[in-house]
Design an enzyme around this catalytic site. Structure first.
Site, mmCIF file in Angstrom:
data_model
loop_
_atom_site.group_PDB
_atom_site.id
_atom_site.type_symbol
_atom_site.label_atom_id
_atom_site.label_comp_id
_atom_site.label_asym_id
_atom_site.label_seq_id
_atom_site.Cartn_x
_atom_site.Cartn_y
_atom_site.Cartn_z
ATOM 1 N N ASN A 67 0.803 -1.223 0.000
ATOM 2 C CA ASN A 67 0.000 0.000 0.000
ATOM 3 C C ASN A 67 0.837 1.276 0.000
ATOM 4 O O ASN A 67 0.367 2.340 -0.406
ATOM 5 C CB ASN A 67 -0.916 -0.068 1.246
ATOM 6 C CG ASN A 67 -1.513 1.248 1.629
ATOM 7 O OD1 ASN A 67 -2.500 1.671 1.030
ATOM 8 N ND2 ASN A 67 -0.931 1.923 2.613
ATOM 9 N N TYR A 122 2.592 9.146 -12.058
ATOM 10 C CA TYR A 122 1.849 8.364 -11.051
ATOM 11 C C TYR A 122 0.999 7.286 -11.736
ATOM 12 O O TYR A 122 1.010 6.118 -11.355
ATOM 13 C CB TYR A 122 0.972 9.326 -10.246
ATOM 14 C CG TYR A 122 0.093 8.685 -9.213
ATOM 15 C CD1 TYR A 122 0.611 8.266 -7.991
ATOM 16 C CD2 TYR A 122 -1.272 8.512 -9.444
ATOM 17 C CE1 TYR A 122 -0.211 7.689 -7.027
ATOM 18 C CE2 TYR A 122 -2.096 7.941 -8.486
ATOM 19 C CZ TYR A 122 -1.554 7.529 -7.274
ATOM 20 O OH TYR A 122 -2.371 6.962 -6.329
ATOM 21 N N LYS A 169 1.157 3.173 -11.436
ATOM 22 C CA LYS A 169 0.038 2.345 -10.971
ATOM 23 C C LYS A 169 -0.345 1.308 -12.030
ATOM 24 O O LYS A 169 -0.759 0.192 -11.706
ATOM 25 C CB LYS A 169 -1.160 3.222 -10.598
ATOM 26 C CG LYS A 169 -0.929 4.082 -9.351
ATOM 27 C CD LYS A 169 -0.657 3.235 -8.113
ATOM 28 C CE LYS A 169 -0.659 4.063 -6.831
ATOM 29 N NZ LYS A 169 -0.317 3.259 -5.631
HETATM 30 P P1 NAD Z 1 -0.980 8.206 2.814
HETATM 31 O O1 NAD Z 1 0.050 9.227 2.481
HETATM 32 O O2 NAD Z 1 -1.774 8.393 4.063
HETATM 33 O O3 NAD Z 1 -0.345 6.766 2.870
HETATM 34 C C1 NAD Z 1 0.818 6.418 2.200
HETATM 35 C C2 NAD Z 1 1.705 5.681 3.176
HETATM 36 O O4 NAD Z 1 2.872 5.243 2.483
HETATM 37 C C3 NAD Z 1 2.177 6.598 4.330
HETATM 38 O O5 NAD Z 1 1.970 5.922 5.543
HETATM 39 C C4 NAD Z 1 3.659 6.790 4.049
HETATM 40 O O6 NAD Z 1 4.422 6.896 5.237
HETATM 41 C C5 NAD Z 1 3.997 5.524 3.292
HETATM 42 N N1 NAD Z 1 5.168 5.688 2.448
HETATM 43 C C6 NAD Z 1 5.387 6.627 1.493
HETATM 44 N N2 NAD Z 1 6.602 6.469 0.960
HETATM 45 C C7 NAD Z 1 7.169 5.409 1.592
HETATM 46 C C8 NAD Z 1 8.419 4.757 1.494
HETATM 47 N N3 NAD Z 1 9.357 5.162 0.623
HETATM 48 N N4 NAD Z 1 8.666 3.699 2.290
HETATM 49 C C9 NAD Z 1 7.740 3.278 3.187
HETATM 50 N N5 NAD Z 1 6.534 3.858 3.327
HETATM 51 C C10 NAD Z 1 6.263 4.910 2.548
HETATM 52 O O7 NAD Z 1 -1.949 8.112 1.554
HETATM 53 P P2 NAD Z 1 -3.131 7.096 1.176
HETATM 54 O O8 NAD Z 1 -4.127 7.909 0.457
HETATM 55 O O9 NAD Z 1 -3.560 6.279 2.338
HETATM 56 O O10 NAD Z 1 -2.404 6.181 0.089
HETATM 57 C C11 NAD Z 1 -2.202 4.800 0.226
HETATM 58 C C12 NAD Z 1 -2.079 4.179 -1.145
HETATM 59 O O11 NAD Z 1 -3.301 4.334 -1.830
HETATM 60 C C13 NAD Z 1 -1.009 4.801 -2.028
HETATM 61 O O12 NAD Z 1 -0.356 3.779 -2.748
HETATM 62 C C14 NAD Z 1 -1.805 5.694 -2.957
HETATM 63 O O13 NAD Z 1 -1.156 5.897 -4.188
HETATM 64 C C15 NAD Z 1 -3.056 4.857 -3.114
HETATM 65 N N6 NAD Z 1 -4.245 5.595 -3.552
HETATM 66 C C16 NAD Z 1 -4.785 6.579 -2.776
HETATM 67 C C17 NAD Z 1 -5.920 7.233 -3.231
HETATM 68 C C18 NAD Z 1 -6.561 8.346 -2.424
HETATM 69 O O14 NAD Z 1 -7.435 9.026 -2.949
HETATM 70 N N7 NAD Z 1 -6.193 8.536 -1.165
HETATM 71 C C19 NAD Z 1 -6.509 6.896 -4.464
HETATM 72 C C20 NAD Z 1 -5.918 5.876 -5.217
HETATM 73 C C21 NAD Z 1 -4.797 5.230 -4.743
#
Ligand code: NAD
Length: 246
Positions: free
Chosen positions: A86, A149, A153
């Site tokens: 994730n 991005y 994905k």
């Molecule tokens: P978020 O920023 O809360 O979570 C991302 C997590 O990844 C954080 O806890 C961060 O510390 C961790 N992270 C980032 N870089 C890292 C690294 N190099 N090593 C270890 N950990 C790392 O954001 P989120 O919205 O919860 O996103 C989670 C996933 O869902 C991501 O992959 C994001 O691309 C995907 N996503 C999110 C959305 C949205 O609308 N929030 C939509 C589609 C996909």
């Protein structure tokens, strides 16, 4: 007995947002969870989750950190029944101004990080385990300012298929979850508050349900893919209010 009693789970980026919500759902259901992340906030998140959660700090783009993670998981949990890949970043990547540095960092974390997370933890996955990769609706929609991005994905979407084939002989399923917009603060981490607000308004206006998803709605779907979808592998589940379908 609770639904996830006896289940061991690893969630990268589990200290916030979608990963944290999924960790909470599973811990509340009796699972033991290891969450990972780069920041101190991961440790605080594990404390909030309680005694069945452990935090391991590390960067998913570092192979030595992933080796260390695999060692800790082996010590803490032994085997793993669900792996949520994730961790990710979502910096805006306007086509004309993307730099080599932005491109490389995004691919190092979102793509290489995901690939080697699965490779390094695969030996610990038990028969019947579920792996869930977090993709995005950006991989099937041409979205402005998201070219790098989205490509990253799309690579994960492809990996879900390849890893399914690779791990099928061990009875391990691999699927992807494709969230639509969920307000987790991820945008504010990477762009100005004003730009994030504008981006969010556009996403809500575009969405057939005219709203954001909630972290809880993603967590339920991720848990479904990992544990309940026992005749499903190689697929991608859109949890996006219809944004990629209607
Ligand atoms: P978020 O920023 O809360 O979570 C991302 C997590 O990844 C954080 O806890 C961060 O510390 C961790 N992270 C980032 N870089 C890292 C690294 N190099 N090593 C270890 N950990 C790392 O954001 P989120 O919205 O919860 O996103 C989670 C996933 O869902 C991501 O992959 C994001 O691309 C995907 N996503 C999110 C959305 C949205 O609308 N929030 C939509 C589609 C996909």
């Amino acid at each position: 007995m609770e639904k996830y009693s006896g289940k061991n789970v690893v969630i990268t980026g589990g200290g916030s947002g979608l990963g944290f919500a999924t960790a909470k759902l599973l811990v509340d259901g009796g699972a033991r969870v290891v969450i990972t992340g780069r920041s101190r906030a991961t440790l605080d998140a594990a404390r909030e989750l309680g005694e069945n959660a452990t935090a391991v700090r590390g960067d998913v783009s570092s192979l030595s950190d992933l080796d260390a993670l695999a060692d800790r998981v082996k010590d803490e949990l032994g085997t793993v029944e669900a792996l949520f890949v994730n961790a990710g970043i979502a910096p805006p990547t306007p086509f004309g101004s993307v730099t080599e540095e932005t491109y490389d960092e995004l691919f190092a974390i979102n793509v290489k990080g995901a690939y080697f997370t699965v490779q390094k933890l695969a030996p610990l996955l038990s028969t019947g385990a579920g792996v869930v990769l977090t993709t995005s609706i950006a991989n099937v929609i041409g979205m402005l300012d998201a070219s790098v991005y989205a490509a990253g994905k799309a690579a994960l979407r492809s990996m879900a298929r390849s890893f399914s084939r690779e791990l099928l002989p061990r009875g391990i399923r691999v699927n992807a979850i494709s969230p639509g917009p969920v307000d987790t603060g991820v945008l504010e981490n990477t762009m100005s508050e004003e730009a994030a607000e504008r981006f969010k308004e556009e996403r809500v206006a575009d969405n057939p349900m005219r709203r954001f998803g909630t972290t809880g709605e993603i967590a339920v779907a991720a848990a479904f893919l990992a544990f309940d979808a026992t005749y499903t592998t190689g697929t991608e589940l859109a949890v996006d209010g219809g944004a990629s379908q209607l």
